[in-house]
Write a protein that holds these residues in place. Structure first.
Motif, PDB file in Angstrom:
ATOM      1  N   LEU A  27      24.909 -38.860   5.303  1.00 37.79           N
ATOM      2  CA  LEU A  27      24.962 -37.404   5.222  1.00 37.79           C
ATOM      3  C   LEU A  27      25.035 -36.933   3.776  1.00 37.79           C
ATOM      4  O   LEU A  27      24.410 -35.935   3.407  1.00 37.79           O
ATOM      5  N   GLN A  28      25.778 -37.660   2.943  1.00 42.39           N
ATOM      6  CA  GLN A  28      25.842 -37.301   1.529  1.00 42.39           C
ATOM      7  C   GLN A  28      24.467 -37.423   0.891  1.00 42.39           C
ATOM      8  O   GLN A  28      24.066 -36.591   0.071  1.00 42.39           O
ATOM      9  N   GLY A  29      23.722 -38.479   1.265  1.00 39.69           N
ATOM     10  CA  GLY A  29      22.378 -38.640   0.731  1.00 39.69           C
ATOM     11  C   GLY A  29      21.463 -37.489   1.108  1.00 39.69           C
ATOM     12  O   GLY A  29      20.641 -37.043   0.312  1.00 39.69           O
ATOM     13  N   LEU A  30      21.622 -36.987   2.342  1.00 40.58           N
ATOM     14  CA  LEU A  30      20.804 -35.850   2.761  1.00 40.58           C
ATOM     15  C   LEU A  30      21.145 -34.604   1.960  1.00 40.58           C
ATOM     16  O   LEU A  30      20.256 -33.882   1.491  1.00 40.58           O
ATOM     17  N   VAL A  31      22.450 -34.335   1.793  1.00 43.34           N
ATOM     18  CA  VAL A  31      22.865 -33.132   1.070  1.00 43.34           C
ATOM     19  C   VAL A  31      22.438 -33.215  -0.389  1.00 43.34           C
ATOM     20  O   VAL A  31      21.824 -32.297  -0.942  1.00 43.34           O
ATOM     21  N   VAL A  32      22.773 -34.323  -1.054  1.00 38.30           N
ATOM     22  CA  VAL A  32      22.428 -34.479  -2.466  1.00 38.30           C
ATOM     23  C   VAL A  32      20.924 -34.534  -2.637  1.00 38.30           C
ATOM     24  O   VAL A  32      20.370 -33.989  -3.585  1.00 38.30           O
ATOM     25  N   GLY A  33      20.233 -35.178  -1.699  1.00 35.44           N
ATOM     26  CA  GLY A  33      18.778 -35.255  -1.799  1.00 35.44           C
ATOM     27  C   GLY A  33      18.130 -33.888  -1.763  1.00 35.44           C
ATOM     28  O   GLY A  33      17.183 -33.611  -2.501  1.00 35.44           O
ATOM     29  N   ASN A  34      18.645 -32.994  -0.911  1.00 33.87           N
ATOM     30  CA  ASN A  34      18.094 -31.641  -0.858  1.00 33.87           C
ATOM     31  C   ASN A  34      18.353 -30.896  -2.151  1.00 33.87           C
ATOM     32  O   ASN A  34      17.531 -30.104  -2.602  1.00 33.87           O
ATOM     33  N   GLN A  35      19.496 -31.145  -2.782  1.00 35.49           N
ATOM     34  CA  GLN A  35      19.810 -30.446  -4.019  1.00 35.49           C
ATOM     35  C   GLN A  35      19.042 -31.025  -5.198  1.00 35.49           C
ATOM     36  O   GLN A  35      18.936 -30.393  -6.234  1.00 35.49           O
ATOM     37  N   ARG A  36      18.494 -32.244  -5.022  1.00 30.96           N
ATOM     38  CA  ARG A  36      17.744 -32.849  -6.106  1.00 30.96           C
ATOM     39  C   ARG A  36      16.284 -32.397  -6.124  1.00 30.96           C
ATOM     40  O   ARG A  36      15.563 -32.674  -7.062  1.00 30.96           O
ATOM     41  N   SER A  37      15.841 -31.773  -5.043  1.00 32.59           N
ATOM     42  CA  SER A  37      14.430 -31.420  -4.970  1.00 32.59           C
ATOM     43  C   SER A  37      14.079 -30.388  -6.038  1.00 32.59           C
ATOM     44  O   SER A  37      14.889 -29.576  -6.444  1.00 32.59           O
ATOM     45  N   GLY A  38      12.833 -30.423  -6.482  1.00 28.41           N
ATOM     46  CA  GLY A  38      12.383 -29.480  -7.489  1.00 28.41           C
ATOM     47  C   GLY A  38      11.683 -30.178  -8.626  1.00 28.41           C
ATOM     48  O   GLY A  38      11.789 -31.378  -8.807  1.00 28.41           O
ATOM     49  N   GLU A  39      10.947 -29.411  -9.397  1.00 28.77           N
ATOM     50  CA  GLU A  39      10.225 -29.966 -10.529  1.00 28.77           C
ATOM     51  C   GLU A  39      11.156 -30.190 -11.710  1.00 28.77           C
ATOM     52  O   GLU A  39      12.212 -29.597 -11.798  1.00 28.77           O
ATOM     53  N   GLY A  40      10.738 -31.040 -12.611  1.00 30.99           N
ATOM     54  CA  GLY A  40      11.506 -31.249 -13.830  1.00 30.99           C
ATOM     55  C   GLY A  40      12.037 -32.653 -13.931  1.00 30.99           C
ATOM     56  O   GLY A  40      11.954 -33.454 -13.011  1.00 30.99           O
ATOM     57  N   THR A  41      12.569 -32.970 -15.072  1.00 32.89           N
ATOM     58  CA  THR A  41      13.159 -34.274 -15.293  1.00 32.89           C
ATOM     59  C   THR A  41      14.538 -34.328 -14.654  1.00 32.89           C
ATOM     60  O   THR A  41      15.240 -33.340 -14.590  1.00 32.89           O
ATOM     61  N   VAL A  42      14.925 -35.500 -14.181  1.00 36.53           N
ATOM     62  CA  VAL A  42      16.180 -35.643 -13.459  1.00 36.53           C
ATOM     63  C   VAL A  42      17.022 -36.729 -14.115  1.00 36.53           C
ATOM     64  O   VAL A  42      16.533 -37.803 -14.421  1.00 36.53           O
ATOM     65  N   LEU A  43      18.283 -36.421 -14.384  1.00 36.13           N
ATOM     66  CA  LEU A  43      19.262 -37.418 -14.821  1.00 36.13           C
ATOM     67  C   LEU A  43      20.323 -37.505 -13.742  1.00 36.13           C
ATOM     68  O   LEU A  43      21.141 -36.605 -13.592  1.00 36.13           O
ATOM     69  N   ASP A  44      20.262 -38.585 -12.938  1.00 36.97           N
ATOM     70  CA  ASP A  44      21.238 -38.780 -11.868  1.00 36.97           C
ATOM     71  C   ASP A  44      21.345 -37.566 -10.950  1.00 36.97           C
ATOM     72  O   ASP A  44      22.432 -37.128 -10.597  1.00 36.97           O
ATOM     73  N   GLY A  45      20.227 -36.987 -10.593  1.00 39.01           N
ATOM     74  CA  GLY A  45      20.228 -35.912  -9.618  1.00 39.01           C
ATOM     75  C   GLY A  45      20.347 -34.531 -10.201  1.00 39.01           C
ATOM     76  O   GLY A  45      20.282 -33.556  -9.479  1.00 39.01           O
TER      77      GLY A  45
END
Length: 219
Positions: A27-45
């Protein structure tokens, strides 16, 4: 009389606890995964946007942070700004102290530089440049799977009991870190004891056998 009677309920409790943990991670992966969506560079989400007009790196610099912003999104969608336009330049061998009251953004600044922020945090910066003997890293441009620079940056948290695994000894933690840095197995204990001596912790061999809860917070 019948010790086996404790085995079935014990196994049921064990499986139940494991299942709850697995479900929680999912469930945490689903929540964090949704918040990680979007364009741009990512550092740990955490999404990092870098503007192209960053200033050049001065000679002798070890770390240059140019206009770093960190904000947290609330449930209502409002943004709480923790760091606003932080700019700093740290030279080789230099120590910088950031002083401020609780909640002013000191931890957010450090975690943002180290790439350890997690959603619902958002971060943007003109540049976060790390200059090392192994290379020059622009952290805001790196692929999140690139961990080569992480050996050059460390964060020592103020809650050791919450940061260290309580089932492993102090020596285990040190040996693991030394292994990541390529130290040979035969030299890890000697190297770890020397590191403890450098921070004036007495009786290093005994401390190596202790567990985190057996040391004071300062140690």
């Amino acid at each position: 009389i019948s010790p086996f009677q404790s085995v079935p309920p014990g196994a049921a409790i064990l499986l139940t606890v494991l299942a709850i943990n697995v479900l929680g991670d999912f469930l945490q992966g689903l929540v964090v995964g949704n918040q990680r969506s979007g364009e741009g560079t990512v550092l740990d989400g955490v999404r990092v946007q870098r503007t192209p007009d960053a200033a050049p790196v001065p000679a002798g610099a070890a770390l240059v942070v140019d206009t770093l912003d960190v904000a947290y999104r609330g449930r209502s969608g409002t943004m709480a700004r923790a760091v606003d336009g932080a700019t700093l330049h740290i030279g080789r061998g230099e120590v910088l102290a950031v002083v401020g009251e609780s909640g002013c953004g000191k931890s957010s600044l450090g975690l943002g530089i180290a790439g350890l922020l997690a959603p619902p945090a958002t971060m943007q910066a003109r540049s976060i440049r790390l200059v090392t003997d192994d290379g020059d890293y622009e952290l805001a441009d790196l692929d999140p799977r690139d961990t080569s620079w992480r050996r050059q940056v460390a964060v020592i948290f103020q809650e050791p009991a919450a940061s260290l695994n309580p089932v492993h000894s102090v020596g285990h933690h040190l040996r693991r870190a030394l292994r990541q840095r390529g130290v040979e197995q035969a030299r890890r204990d000697e190297h770890a004891e020397r590191l403890l001596g450098q921070v004036h912790i007495a009786d290093a061999p005994d401390v190596m056998r202790r567990y985190p809860h057996q040391l004071s917070g300062g140690m």
